[in-house]
Design a protein around this motif. Structure first.
Motif, mmCIF file in Angstrom:
data_model
loop_
_atom_site.group_PDB
_atom_site.id
_atom_site.type_symbol
_atom_site.label_atom_id
_atom_site.label_comp_id
_atom_site.label_asym_id
_atom_site.label_seq_id
_atom_site.Cartn_x
_atom_site.Cartn_y
_atom_site.Cartn_z
ATOM 1 N N PHE A 1 50.408 37.282 7.531
ATOM 2 C CA PHE A 1 49.437 37.568 8.581
ATOM 3 C C PHE A 1 49.653 39.018 9.014
ATOM 4 O O PHE A 1 50.655 39.341 9.662
ATOM 5 N N ALA A 2 48.742 39.868 8.605
ATOM 6 C CA ALA A 2 48.894 41.302 8.847
ATOM 7 C C ALA A 2 47.507 41.939 8.826
ATOM 8 O O ALA A 2 46.493 41.254 8.702
ATOM 9 N N THR A 3 47.440 43.245 8.938
ATOM 10 C CA THR A 3 46.149 43.924 8.954
ATOM 11 C C THR A 3 45.496 43.885 7.575
ATOM 12 O O THR A 3 46.177 43.775 6.542
ATOM 13 N N ALA A 4 44.168 44.015 7.565
ATOM 14 C CA ALA A 4 43.396 43.842 6.330
ATOM 15 C C ALA A 4 43.700 44.915 5.295
ATOM 16 O O ALA A 4 43.450 44.711 4.099
ATOM 17 N N ASP A 5 44.220 46.050 5.730
ATOM 18 C CA ASP A 5 44.523 47.126 4.776
ATOM 19 C C ASP A 5 45.926 46.990 4.179
ATOM 20 O O ASP A 5 46.388 47.875 3.460
ATOM 21 N N SER A 6 46.596 45.875 4.460
ATOM 22 C CA SER A 6 47.944 45.658 3.921
ATOM 23 C C SER A 6 47.897 45.415 2.422
ATOM 24 O O SER A 6 46.970 44.793 1.906
ATOM 25 N N ILE A 7 48.907 45.900 1.718
ATOM 26 C CA ILE A 7 49.034 45.688 0.278
ATOM 27 C C ILE A 7 50.190 44.729 0.057
ATOM 28 O O ILE A 7 51.324 45.017 0.427
ATOM 29 N N THR A 8 49.900 43.577 -0.542
ATOM 30 C CA THR A 8 50.930 42.554 -0.692
ATOM 31 C C THR A 8 50.615 41.648 -1.865
ATOM 32 O O THR A 8 49.444 41.477 -2.238
ATOM 33 N N THR A 9 51.641 41.052 -2.443
ATOM 34 C CA THR A 9 51.459 40.049 -3.487
ATOM 35 C C THR A 9 51.326 38.655 -2.885
ATOM 36 O O THR A 9 51.053 37.695 -3.588
ATOM 37 N N ALA A 10 51.536 38.531 -1.565
ATOM 38 C CA ALA A 10 51.360 37.258 -0.871
ATOM 39 C C ALA A 10 49.872 37.030 -0.607
ATOM 40 O O ALA A 10 49.035 37.908 -0.833
ATOM 41 N N THR A 11 49.522 35.841 -0.115
ATOM 42 C CA THR A 11 48.170 35.583 0.363
ATOM 43 C C THR A 11 48.020 36.268 1.714
ATOM 44 O O THR A 11 48.813 36.034 2.620
ATOM 45 N N LEU A 12 47.023 37.121 1.845
ATOM 46 C CA LEU A 12 46.858 37.916 3.063
ATOM 47 C C LEU A 12 45.828 37.282 3.984
ATOM 48 O O LEU A 12 44.725 36.921 3.560
ATOM 49 N N CYS A 13 46.176 37.164 5.255
ATOM 50 C CA CYS A 13 45.246 36.707 6.282
ATOM 51 C C CYS A 13 45.209 37.769 7.372
ATOM 52 O O CYS A 13 46.252 38.131 7.923
ATOM 53 N N ALA A 14 44.014 38.264 7.698
ATOM 54 C CA ALA A 14 43.899 39.364 8.650
ATOM 55 C C ALA A 14 42.823 39.089 9.690
ATOM 56 O O ALA A 14 41.765 38.543 9.373
ATOM 57 N N THR A 15 43.101 39.471 10.918
ATOM 58 C CA THR A 15 42.092 39.433 11.970
ATOM 59 C C THR A 15 41.736 40.838 12.446
ATOM 60 O O THR A 15 40.818 41.011 13.237
ATOM 61 N N ALA A 16 42.456 41.841 11.989
ATOM 62 C CA ALA A 16 42.178 43.238 12.336
ATOM 63 C C ALA A 16 42.116 44.057 11.053
ATOM 64 O O ALA A 16 42.880 43.817 10.115
ATOM 65 N N LEU A 17 41.193 45.007 11.012
ATOM 66 C CA LEU A 17 41.030 45.825 9.809
ATOM 67 C C LEU A 17 42.226 46.738 9.590
ATOM 68 O O LEU A 17 42.608 47.009 8.449
#
Length: 312
Positions: free
Chosen positions: A16-32
């Protein structure tokens, strides 16, 4: 490092992080992006939506790992999923009652023994891991000193300037300006491009070159720092660290082996003279042994398994 290490170890991770995060995990974002990067974002609104997005999906996870300070703890008793909270220092004594209220219902992890609060119980102390392979000994380190960190009175930038002046060595300063007044009055007047140089913020691509190329890192902090990434990263490059003996510094630095623990400017000046006698290869090897991502991952997975078993 934690997220990527867990994924690499075969765990299923939702970040759970910002939408511009780079990760190999599944990303969930509420802020760009981070709200400090966009003044149109209301920080409190973004914070609340961010935390809620995690706990609304709590039933999907075996464990929730909170690295977002005290507010998520107030959600933790509303869900059955156990919560592990890494405490990255205490911004104020005023937030302690929240930690006390939820002490024992989840699990607290300290990032150093020095940062433990006497009123709280902890599942473990886990030092941060770094990408050791991203740091290497410099083939020809210079004779200059380095300040690496945010420019703020807590970090002792002005003291580093004074130590370098008294040692007759150049000081390179790398980091963001966090306190504009302090920079303007205590730091900027000394920057001349020759005796004191300001490099600005240094990104990951240049970090090893800057840290490894220095004769020694000056970390003359004026607060009890819970950890110190630049301290560990400098040592991973074989660069000795001269730090005020406060907070976690005694856990990270082996005195007279990987650096020096000092109490004032006079002892820091003396330590600079002695730093050249330290074995830079030994410094790098000790850092590589102690602060690997793999070690950090193994310790966190043990905490996860323990807290899941206890909740059941």
């Amino acid at each position: 490092m934690l997220t990527e290490g867990l994924v690499a170890a075969g765990h299923h991770v939702t970040l759970f992080a910002t939408a511009d995060s780079i990760t190999t995990a599944t990303l969930c974002a509420t802020a760009l992006c981070g709200w400090s990067e966009d003044t149109t974002i209301d920080a409190k609104v973004a914070e609340c939506l961010h935390i809620a997005s995690v706990f609304e999906r709590a039933g999907e996870f075996d464990v929730i790992h909170n690295g977002f300070d005290f507010l998520p703890l107030t959600y933790s008793e509303l869900v059955a999923t156990p919560v592990v909270t890494t405490i990255h220092g205490f911004s104020s004594d005023r937030i302690i009652p929240v930690y006390e209220r939820y002490d024992g219902t989840g699990a607290y992890v300290s990032i150093s023994d020095a940062d433990r609060h006497p009123n709280l119980h902890y599942a473990a102390t886990i030092h941060h891991g770094i990408d050791v392979d991203g740091f290497a000994m410099h083939p020809s380190p210079g004779e200059h000193l380095l300040f690496f960190g945010r420019i703020h009175p807590d970090k002792g930038t002005a003291d580093a300037i004074e130590v370098a002046r008294r040692c007759g060595r150049r000081l390179d300063i790398a980091g963001i300006v966090q306190d504009e007044g302090y920079f303007r009055n205590e730091v900027a007047p000394h920057i001349d491009g020759k005796h004191v140089r300001y490099l600005g913020p240094v990104d990951t691509s240049a970090r090893a070159e800057v840290l490894g190329g220095a004769y020694a890192l000056l970390h003359l902090i004026d607060f009890d720092e819970p950890f110190g990434y630049s301290v560990v990263e400098a040592m991973a490059c074989g660069t000795p660290v001269i730090a005020n003996s406060r907070g976690s510094m005694g856990e990270l630095i082996a005195h007279r082996v990987t650096g020096f623990l000092v109490d004032d400017i006079d002892s820091a000046v003396a330590a600079v003279a002695a730093a050249g006698d330290l074995d830079r290869r030994r410094i790098a090897e000790r850092a590589a042994d102690r602060f690997t991502v793999a070690t950090m991952i193994d310790k966190y997975v043990k905490v996860y398994r323990d807290v899941i078993a206890n909740r059941k």
